[in-house]
Write an enzyme that holds these catalytic residues in place. Structure first.
Site, PDB file in Angstrom:
ATOM      1  CB  ALA A  66      56.840  80.963  14.396  1.00 37.57           C
ATOM      2  N   GLY A 111      53.175  78.062  16.213  1.00 38.82           N
ATOM      3  CA  GLY A 111      53.920  76.955  15.844  1.00 38.82           C
ATOM      4  C   GLY A 111      53.871  75.704  16.576  1.00 38.82           C
ATOM      5  CD  GLU A 114      50.655  76.873  13.152  1.00 37.07           C
ATOM      6  OE1 GLU A 114      51.961  77.403  13.364  1.00 37.07           O
ATOM      7  OE2 GLU A 114      50.084  77.420  12.162  1.00 37.07           O
ATOM      8  CD  GLU A 134      49.642  81.293  15.221  1.00 37.08           C
ATOM      9  OE1 GLU A 134      48.389  81.426  16.064  1.00 37.08           O
ATOM     10  OE2 GLU A 134      50.222  80.325  15.181  1.00 37.08           O
TER      11      GLU A 134
HETATM   12  N1  CAA Z   1      59.296  83.901  19.949  1.00 35.96           N
HETATM   13  C1  CAA Z   1      60.568  84.129  20.317  1.00 35.96           C
HETATM   14  N2  CAA Z   1      61.039  84.167  21.902  1.00 35.96           N
HETATM   15  C2  CAA Z   1      60.024  83.544  22.677  1.00 35.96           C
HETATM   16  C3  CAA Z   1      58.809  83.098  22.147  1.00 35.96           C
HETATM   17  C4  CAA Z   1      58.437  83.115  20.793  1.00 35.96           C
HETATM   18  N3  CAA Z   1      57.567  82.538  20.485  1.00 35.96           N
HETATM   19  N4  CAA Z   1      58.179  82.583  23.350  1.00 35.96           N
HETATM   20  C5  CAA Z   1      58.934  82.860  24.331  1.00 35.96           C
HETATM   21  N5  CAA Z   1      59.821  83.618  23.794  1.00 35.96           N
HETATM   22  C6  CAA Z   1      61.045  84.047  24.749  1.00 35.96           C
HETATM   23  C7  CAA Z   1      60.662  85.296  25.364  1.00 35.96           C
HETATM   24  O1  CAA Z   1      60.998  86.351  24.579  1.00 35.96           O
HETATM   25  C8  CAA Z   1      61.799  85.557  26.581  1.00 35.96           C
HETATM   26  O2  CAA Z   1      63.144  85.726  26.220  1.00 35.96           O
HETATM   27  P1  CAA Z   1      63.800  86.441  27.132  1.00 35.96           P
HETATM   28  O3  CAA Z   1      64.107  85.711  28.383  1.00 35.96           O
HETATM   29  O4  CAA Z   1      65.160  86.738  26.390  1.00 35.96           O
HETATM   30  O5  CAA Z   1      63.042  87.725  27.362  1.00 35.96           O
HETATM   31  C9  CAA Z   1      61.790  83.767  26.975  1.00 35.96           C
HETATM   32  O6  CAA Z   1      61.303  83.130  25.778  1.00 35.96           O
HETATM   33  C10 CAA Z   1      60.853  83.317  28.058  1.00 35.96           C
HETATM   34  O7  CAA Z   1      59.584  83.831  27.881  1.00 35.96           O
HETATM   35  P2  CAA Z   1      58.813  84.666  28.715  1.00 35.96           P
HETATM   36  O8  CAA Z   1      59.617  85.699  29.589  1.00 35.96           O
HETATM   37  O9  CAA Z   1      57.805  85.613  28.155  1.00 35.96           O
HETATM   38  O10 CAA Z   1      57.954  83.510  29.874  1.00 35.96           O
HETATM   39  P3  CAA Z   1      56.664  83.674  30.600  1.00 35.96           P
HETATM   40  O11 CAA Z   1      56.721  82.371  31.303  1.00 35.96           O
HETATM   41  O12 CAA Z   1      56.443  84.908  31.149  1.00 35.96           O
HETATM   42  O13 CAA Z   1      55.513  83.293  29.386  1.00 35.96           O
HETATM   43  C11 CAA Z   1      54.721  82.353  27.380  1.00 35.96           C
HETATM   44  C12 CAA Z   1      55.408  82.278  28.641  1.00 35.96           C
HETATM   45  C13 CAA Z   1      53.045  82.899  27.738  1.00 35.96           C
HETATM   46  C14 CAA Z   1      54.702  81.322  26.404  1.00 35.96           C
HETATM   47  C15 CAA Z   1      55.137  83.655  26.523  1.00 35.96           C
HETATM   48  O14 CAA Z   1      56.537  83.485  26.398  1.00 35.96           O
HETATM   49  C16 CAA Z   1      54.442  83.706  25.160  1.00 35.96           C
HETATM   50  O15 CAA Z   1      53.387  84.293  25.035  1.00 35.96           O
HETATM   51  N6  CAA Z   1      55.096  83.580  24.173  1.00 35.96           N
HETATM   52  C17 CAA Z   1      54.718  83.522  22.744  1.00 35.96           C
HETATM   53  C18 CAA Z   1      53.518  82.842  22.612  1.00 35.96           C
HETATM   54  C19 CAA Z   1      53.280  83.019  20.965  1.00 35.96           C
HETATM   55  O16 CAA Z   1      52.656  83.951  20.646  1.00 35.96           O
HETATM   56  N7  CAA Z   1      53.348  81.990  20.209  1.00 35.96           N
HETATM   57  C20 CAA Z   1      52.912  82.134  18.806  1.00 35.96           C
HETATM   58  C21 CAA Z   1      54.145  82.959  17.881  1.00 35.96           C
HETATM   59  S1  CAA Z   1      53.610  83.153  16.412  1.00 35.96           S
HETATM   60  C22 CAA Z   1      53.614  81.819  15.425  1.00 35.96           C
HETATM   61  O17 CAA Z   1      53.885  80.792  15.737  1.00 35.96           O
HETATM   62  C23 CAA Z   1      53.076  81.951  13.952  1.00 35.96           C
HETATM   63  C24 CAA Z   1      53.249  80.900  13.310  1.00 35.96           C
HETATM   64  O18 CAA Z   1      52.155  80.159  13.111  1.00 35.96           O
HETATM   65  C25 CAA Z   1      54.190  80.229  12.360  1.00 35.96           C
END
Ligand code: CAA
Length: 261
Positions: A66, A111, A114, A134
């Protein structure tokens, strides 16, 4: 149909749905969830679609979760609303009367994991990564992860993954039963299409009743579950495709002319 972050393509009896928000690794914001809901409304009505493939644009990510930027400043009530929005869309996907195959290229986190678990079948590329990170963000999984992961891999493994926030590779996901199959990245969509076409060659209404019987039957005790199966089994005999399938067998005819009727 106006869509911003989701692409819907149809090829023969297949629909291919692509989450397309590459700048955020296909993270699900509310706009994307609403697009997905619009696509599901279309698919529910389209009797020419017999099987669906759900994937993410690009090779790096299926869906990275998400949208964290959208969630950061939510209060309790807004958090609950966002969870309900996602859960409603994912439940609609899960209950679609057509089989859905998730084709997971890279990250399926939060998400994203999920979303894949709301599909019937998961095919992963060798590069896929799964996890529920999360708790490290200060939240629980919010689009069904606490429920579906426990149902798919069992509560012990689900708790380990959710409490530790471990990210697992395709091999481990296969080992614990989270994915059905691992394929080379370059073959991912072709493999998903091959499986979808194999399913689509069978009677679509029968496949839909199988899905209904498995999904509803898993939620109740075995005595209630076999009654659900009996109902669905019975309903098949009201379809033209049952007549066609059995007639083809008795005529020793390999070609079957199923009409989704
Ligand atoms: N939400 C918003 N933006 C996201 C995102 C997310 N879940 N995942 C990645 N992005 C964005 C980053 O902010 C980045 O944007 P900018 O270029 O504008 O800075 C872009 O996508 C590229 O991401 P990274 O630079 O972080 O890429 P990376 O290769 O270094 O890492 C990754 C990849 C390991 C997937 C890392 O992006 C990451 O950890 N993402 C978040 C994963 C996460 O925690 N997901 C769970 C979200 S909470 C949820 O899902 C709740 C629920 O159950 C409903």
């Amino acid at each position: 149909m106006e869509l911003k972050n989701v692409i819907l393509e149809k090829e023969g009896h297949l629909a291919i749905v692509t989450i397309n928000r590459p700048k955020a690794l296909n993270a699900l914001n509310s706009e994307t969830l609403k697009d997905l809901d619009t696509v599901l409304e279309d698919l529910e009505k389209d009797s020419n679609v017999y099987a669906v493939i759900l994937t993410g644009a690009g090779e790096k990510s299926f869906v990275a979760g998400a949208d964290i930027a959208e969630m950061k400043d939510l209060n309790e009530e807004q958090g609950k609303e966002f969870g309900i929005l996602g859960n409603n869309v994912f439940r609609r996907l899960e209950k679609l009367d057509k089989p859905v195959i998730a084709a997971v290229s890279g990250f399926a986190l939060g998400g994203g994991c999920e979303l894949a678990m709301s599909c019937d079948i998961r095919i992963a590329s060798v590069k896929a990564k799964f996890g529920q990170p999360e708790a490290g963000l200060g939240i629980t999984p919010g689009f069904g992860g606490t429920q579906r992961l426990a149902r798919i891999v069992g509560p012990g493994k689900a708790k380990e993954l959710i409490y530790t926030c471990d990210i697992i590779n395709a091999e481990e996901a296969y080992r614990i039963g989270l994915v059905n199959k691992i394929v080379e990245l370059e073959n991912l969509i072709d493999e998903a299409k091959a499986m979808a076409n194999k399913i689509a060659a069978n009677a679509p209404k029968a496949v839909a009743y199988c899905k209904d019987a498995i999904d509803r039957g898993m939620q109740v005790d075995i005595d209630a579950a076999i009654l659900i199966e009996a109902e669905d089994f019975g309903k098949c005999f009201a379809t033209e495709d049952q007549t066609e399938g059995m007639t083809a067998f008795l005529e020793r005819r390999a070609e079957k002319n199923f009409q989704n009727k």
